[in-house]
Design an enzyme around this catalytic site. Structure first.
Site, PDB file in Angstrom:
ATOM      1  N   ASP A   7       0.888  -1.162   0.000  1.00 56.15           N
ATOM      2  CA  ASP A   7       0.000   0.000   0.000  1.00 56.15           C
ATOM      3  C   ASP A   7       0.926   1.212   0.000  1.00 56.15           C
ATOM      4  O   ASP A   7       1.428   1.617   1.040  1.00 56.15           O
ATOM      5  CB  ASP A   7      -0.900  -0.013   1.237  1.00 56.15           C
ATOM      6  CG  ASP A   7      -1.863   1.156   1.258  1.00 56.15           C
ATOM      7  OD1 ASP A   7      -2.238   1.655   0.178  1.00 56.15           O
ATOM      8  OD2 ASP A   7      -2.244   1.582   2.366  1.00 56.15           O
ATOM      9  N   GLU A  67      -1.281  -1.227  -4.883  1.00 60.74           N
ATOM     10  CA  GLU A  67      -2.531  -0.502  -5.107  1.00 60.74           C
ATOM     11  C   GLU A  67      -2.330   0.518  -6.212  1.00 60.74           C
ATOM     12  O   GLU A  67      -1.367   1.283  -6.199  1.00 60.74           O
ATOM     13  CB  GLU A  67      -2.987   0.194  -3.832  1.00 60.74           C
ATOM     14  CG  GLU A  67      -4.337   0.867  -3.989  1.00 60.74           C
ATOM     15  CD  GLU A  67      -4.876   1.408  -2.688  1.00 60.74           C
ATOM     16  OE1 GLU A  67      -5.535   0.640  -1.968  1.00 60.74           O
ATOM     17  OE2 GLU A  67      -4.621   2.584  -2.393  1.00 60.74           O
ATOM     18  N   ASP A 140      -2.780   1.021   6.915  1.00 60.38           N
ATOM     19  CA  ASP A 140      -1.888   0.767   5.780  1.00 60.38           C
ATOM     20  C   ASP A 140      -1.436  -0.698   5.766  1.00 60.38           C
ATOM     21  O   ASP A 140      -1.292  -1.297   4.704  1.00 60.38           O
ATOM     22  CB  ASP A 140      -0.652   1.675   5.848  1.00 60.38           C
ATOM     23  CG  ASP A 140      -1.016   3.129   6.016  1.00 60.38           C
ATOM     24  OD1 ASP A 140      -1.325   3.774   5.009  1.00 60.38           O
ATOM     25  OD2 ASP A 140      -1.013   3.607   7.168  1.00 60.38           O
TER      26      ASP A 140
END
Length: 170
Positions: A7, A67, A140
């Site tokens: 992330d 992501e 996260d």
């Protein structure tokens, strides 16, 4: 299959390593890289590269799931996230590890069944799927694990279908 979920973020970069296949997943490691807030951006990116490289070397993922950055009204935030994403690509590329991208909606749908799930719902499902005693923190870290799970469950199947399609086209 072993997947490293990332992330991306310049301040905090979530990392999650998951082993498994469609329908089954187990956590190997989870963490967050926090870059020095008082460092210049270039130094923060170098720090991030070093830390991501250490994770890749230690856990030997077969694939890195990142992501996909999406446009937002906060251009500064998008740019720093894009910089962190580039470091993930660079670090994996140097090691010959393939990188795949998943959208936030795709990740939410994979782990919760709804592409509109909120962060709390994603964290609850990641905790259940991986049979963790407690929820990964901060968000996260949970998001990185969700990315890895998403790739195990969706990305691997998509890759198999694409390979079959390519083989059939020959």
């Amino acid at each position: 299959m072993r997947v490293l979920g990332i992330d991306p973020g310049l301040t905090r970069c979530g990392l999650g390593v998951v082993d498994g296949r469609a329908g089954r997943a187990s956590m190997v490691a989870v963490g967050v890289v926090r870059t020095p807030a008082d460092a210049e951006p270039a130094q923060r990116l170098i720090f991030l590269e070093t830390e991501l490289g250490a994770w890749m070397d230690r856990f030997s993922p077969e694939v890195v799931a990142v992501e996909r950055v999406f446009a937002d009204t906060n251009v500064t935030s998008v740019m720093t996230t894009a910089h962190a994403t580039a470091i993930a690509l660079l670090t994996a590329g140097k090691r010959g590890i393939p990188v795949v991208f998943h959208t936030p909606t795709e990740v939410k749908a994979a782990v919760t069944g709804s592409g509109r799930a909120d962060k709390a719902q994603v964290t609850v499902m990641v905790t259940r799927i991986l049979k963790l005693a407690e929820a990964p923190r901060p968000a996260d870290a949970a998001d990185a694990l969700a990315l890895a799970i998403c790739h195990l469950w969706r990305g691997a199947a998509t890759a198999r279908l694409e390979a079959l399609a390519r083989a059939g086209a020959r």
